[in-house]
Design a protein around this motif. Sequence first.
Motif, mmCIF file in Angstrom:
data_model
loop_
_atom_site.group_PDB
_atom_site.id
_atom_site.type_symbol
_atom_site.label_atom_id
_atom_site.label_comp_id
_atom_site.label_asym_id
_atom_site.label_seq_id
_atom_site.Cartn_x
_atom_site.Cartn_y
_atom_site.Cartn_z
ATOM 1 N N SER A 127 0.827 -1.206 0.000
ATOM 2 C CA SER A 127 0.000 0.000 0.000
ATOM 3 C C SER A 127 0.861 1.256 0.000
ATOM 4 O O SER A 127 0.590 2.212 -0.729
ATOM 5 C CB SER A 127 -0.920 -0.006 1.223
ATOM 6 O OG SER A 127 -1.704 1.156 1.259
ATOM 7 N N ASP B 183 2.275 1.717 -3.377
ATOM 8 C CA ASP B 183 1.258 2.244 -4.291
ATOM 9 C C ASP B 183 1.070 3.742 -4.089
ATOM 10 O O ASP B 183 0.947 4.506 -5.054
ATOM 11 C CB ASP B 183 -0.080 1.530 -4.078
ATOM 12 C CG ASP B 183 -0.033 0.082 -4.567
ATOM 13 O OD1 ASP B 183 0.884 -0.241 -5.354
ATOM 14 O OD2 ASP B 183 -0.898 -0.708 -4.150
ATOM 15 N N VAL B 184 1.015 4.171 -2.832
ATOM 16 C CA VAL B 184 0.846 5.591 -2.529
ATOM 17 C C VAL B 184 2.035 6.384 -3.051
ATOM 18 O O VAL B 184 1.879 7.450 -3.660
ATOM 19 C CB VAL B 184 0.662 5.808 -1.006
ATOM 20 C CG1 VAL B 184 0.752 7.292 -0.657
ATOM 21 C CG2 VAL B 184 -0.679 5.249 -0.554
ATOM 22 N N GLY C 256 1.884 6.521 -6.816
ATOM 23 C CA GLY C 256 0.804 7.430 -7.215
ATOM 24 C C GLY C 256 1.183 8.882 -7.009
ATOM 25 O O GLY C 256 0.895 9.740 -7.844
ATOM 26 N N VAL D 238 -4.837 9.869 -10.186
ATOM 27 C CA VAL D 238 -4.983 8.722 -9.273
ATOM 28 C C VAL D 238 -6.453 8.450 -8.955
ATOM 29 O O VAL D 238 -6.775 7.901 -7.898
ATOM 30 C CB VAL D 238 -4.175 8.963 -7.969
ATOM 31 C CG1 VAL D 238 -2.698 9.039 -8.267
ATOM 32 C CG2 VAL D 238 -4.643 10.225 -7.245
ATOM 33 N N GLU D 239 -7.351 8.829 -9.877
ATOM 34 C CA GLU D 239 -8.779 8.720 -9.604
ATOM 35 C C GLU D 239 -9.252 7.280 -9.407
ATOM 36 O O GLU D 239 -10.283 7.039 -8.782
ATOM 37 C CB GLU D 239 -9.587 9.381 -10.724
ATOM 38 C CG GLU D 239 -9.387 8.724 -12.087
ATOM 39 C CD GLU D 239 -10.185 9.425 -13.167
ATOM 40 O OE1 GLU D 239 -11.063 10.238 -12.816
ATOM 41 O OE2 GLU D 239 -9.923 9.160 -14.360
ATOM 42 N N ASN D 240 -8.484 6.316 -9.919
ATOM 43 C CA ASN D 240 -8.877 4.912 -9.782
ATOM 44 C C ASN D 240 -8.358 4.261 -8.507
ATOM 45 O O ASN D 240 -8.659 3.093 -8.240
ATOM 46 C CB ASN D 240 -8.391 4.112 -10.999
ATOM 47 C CG ASN D 240 -9.067 4.544 -12.290
ATOM 48 O OD1 ASN D 240 -10.248 4.889 -12.286
ATOM 49 N ND2 ASN D 240 -8.321 4.554 -13.382
ATOM 50 N N GLU D 241 -7.570 5.002 -7.733
ATOM 51 C CA GLU D 241 -7.076 4.474 -6.461
ATOM 52 C C GLU D 241 -8.211 4.467 -5.429
ATOM 53 O O GLU D 241 -9.171 5.236 -5.545
ATOM 54 C CB GLU D 241 -5.923 5.330 -5.940
ATOM 55 C CG GLU D 241 -4.699 5.368 -6.851
ATOM 56 C CD GLU D 241 -3.912 4.078 -6.828
ATOM 57 O OE1 GLU D 241 -4.073 3.304 -5.855
ATOM 58 O OE2 GLU D 241 -3.157 3.827 -7.793
ATOM 59 N N PRO D 242 -8.120 3.621 -4.400
ATOM 60 C CA PRO D 242 -9.103 3.665 -3.305
ATOM 61 C C PRO D 242 -9.117 5.037 -2.639
ATOM 62 O O PRO D 242 -8.130 5.784 -2.701
ATOM 63 C CB PRO D 242 -8.613 2.576 -2.343
ATOM 64 C CG PRO D 242 -7.760 1.676 -3.161
ATOM 65 C CD PRO D 242 -7.131 2.531 -4.219
ATOM 66 N N SER E 79 -6.184 5.862 -0.262
ATOM 67 C CA SER E 79 -4.943 6.048 -1.013
ATOM 68 C C SER E 79 -4.937 7.392 -1.723
ATOM 69 O O SER E 79 -3.921 8.098 -1.748
ATOM 70 C CB SER E 79 -4.761 4.922 -2.033
ATOM 71 O OG SER E 79 -4.556 3.688 -1.381
ATOM 72 N N ARG E 80 -6.085 7.761 -2.319
ATOM 73 C CA ARG E 80 -6.184 9.069 -2.978
ATOM 74 C C ARG E 80 -5.894 10.194 -1.995
ATOM 75 O O ARG E 80 -5.152 11.136 -2.291
ATOM 76 C CB ARG E 80 -7.590 9.266 -3.559
ATOM 77 C CG ARG E 80 -7.725 8.833 -5.000
ATOM 78 C CD ARG E 80 -9.121 9.134 -5.503
ATOM 79 N NE ARG E 80 -10.092 8.183 -4.967
ATOM 80 C CZ ARG E 80 -11.393 8.420 -4.838
ATOM 81 N NH1 ARG E 80 -11.877 9.607 -5.180
ATOM 82 N NH2 ARG E 80 -12.197 7.511 -4.376
ATOM 83 N N ILE F 77 -2.164 10.264 -1.061
ATOM 84 C CA ILE F 77 -1.370 10.762 -2.181
ATOM 85 C C ILE F 77 -1.483 12.275 -2.288
ATOM 86 O O ILE F 77 -0.482 12.986 -2.457
ATOM 87 C CB ILE F 77 -1.816 10.088 -3.495
ATOM 88 C CG1 ILE F 77 -1.372 8.619 -3.509
ATOM 89 C CG2 ILE F 77 -1.267 10.822 -4.712
ATOM 90 C CD1 ILE F 77 -2.007 7.801 -4.618
#
Length: 310
Positions: A22, A25-26, A29, A164-168, A171-172, A175
């Motif tokens: 995670s 990913d952050v 992103g 990053v609109e598709n991230e949870p 996470s958004r 980020i």
Amino acid sequence: MSAGLAALLDDVAMIARLAAASVDDVAAGAGRASMKAAGVIVDDAAVTPRYVQGFKPNRELPVIRKIAVGSLRNKLLFILPAALLLSQFLPWLLTPILMIGGTYLCFEGAEKLWELVHPHEHGHEEDAPAAEVGPEEEKKLVGGAIRTDFILSAEIMVIALNEVENEPFVSRALILVFVAIAITVGVYGVVALIVKMDDVGLKLAQRGGGTESLGRGLVKAMPIVLSVLSKVGIIAMLWVGGHILLVGLDELGVHFLYDFVHHLEEDVHDALGAFGGVAGWLTNTIASAILGIIVGAIVVTVLHLRKKDH
């Protein structure tokens, strides 16, 4: 007990791996989002130095610090929550809001351009350095800088959000917090370095030796650099504001302006071969700036006519 402990350790290890993934990913992103917003970041750095022109040296860093704090407050307390909520529940509203901000940038740029062309129409107090007219004028200039920064910050955050609109949702949020802090520190750190470079030059000149000529060169160059940056800041407001409107109109279904600029950019790109990328970008930038000047001039004219009526 040993089997239970082993199972527990396996669960802990799995949670740790998920947490590490995670975080990765952050971080990834945030990197993508920051790169996408790089153009507006440059504009933000170019706009700010003009607000400290004419200040006494001992007031430059405090003023930059005030603007930086205001910028971070803009991003974290106002723009970030609003952007996340709108993207979650009312995504269609983001474009009109950005276009309102773009129109304000066009107005700011056009008004500053008008002041450069017609300086005799403005009083001496407005043109005087804030250090000479007192803390109230300083407060006014800081407030103006923070308001302008709000629009640029909103553009940066929305660009980052779109990336990053598709991230949870969580996470958004993480980020965007990272992007807000990193960009604010980076932009205003560079601005502080720019406006204090003449002081660095003075110290180098006083030290003597091999650094004396470099120091004198810095002292002589910095007023020119700041003057150029102030002009770049005006152009940047018109360019960014015009580009926001250009893209926004296209997203709202008014395609002819965007299509015209896009096709012109492609034609220039194809015609100039190796230089096509830069030339195409310049074509888009100039077109956006022209649109910014037109919209800004209309707003300035309307507001000036209203002032005359009153």
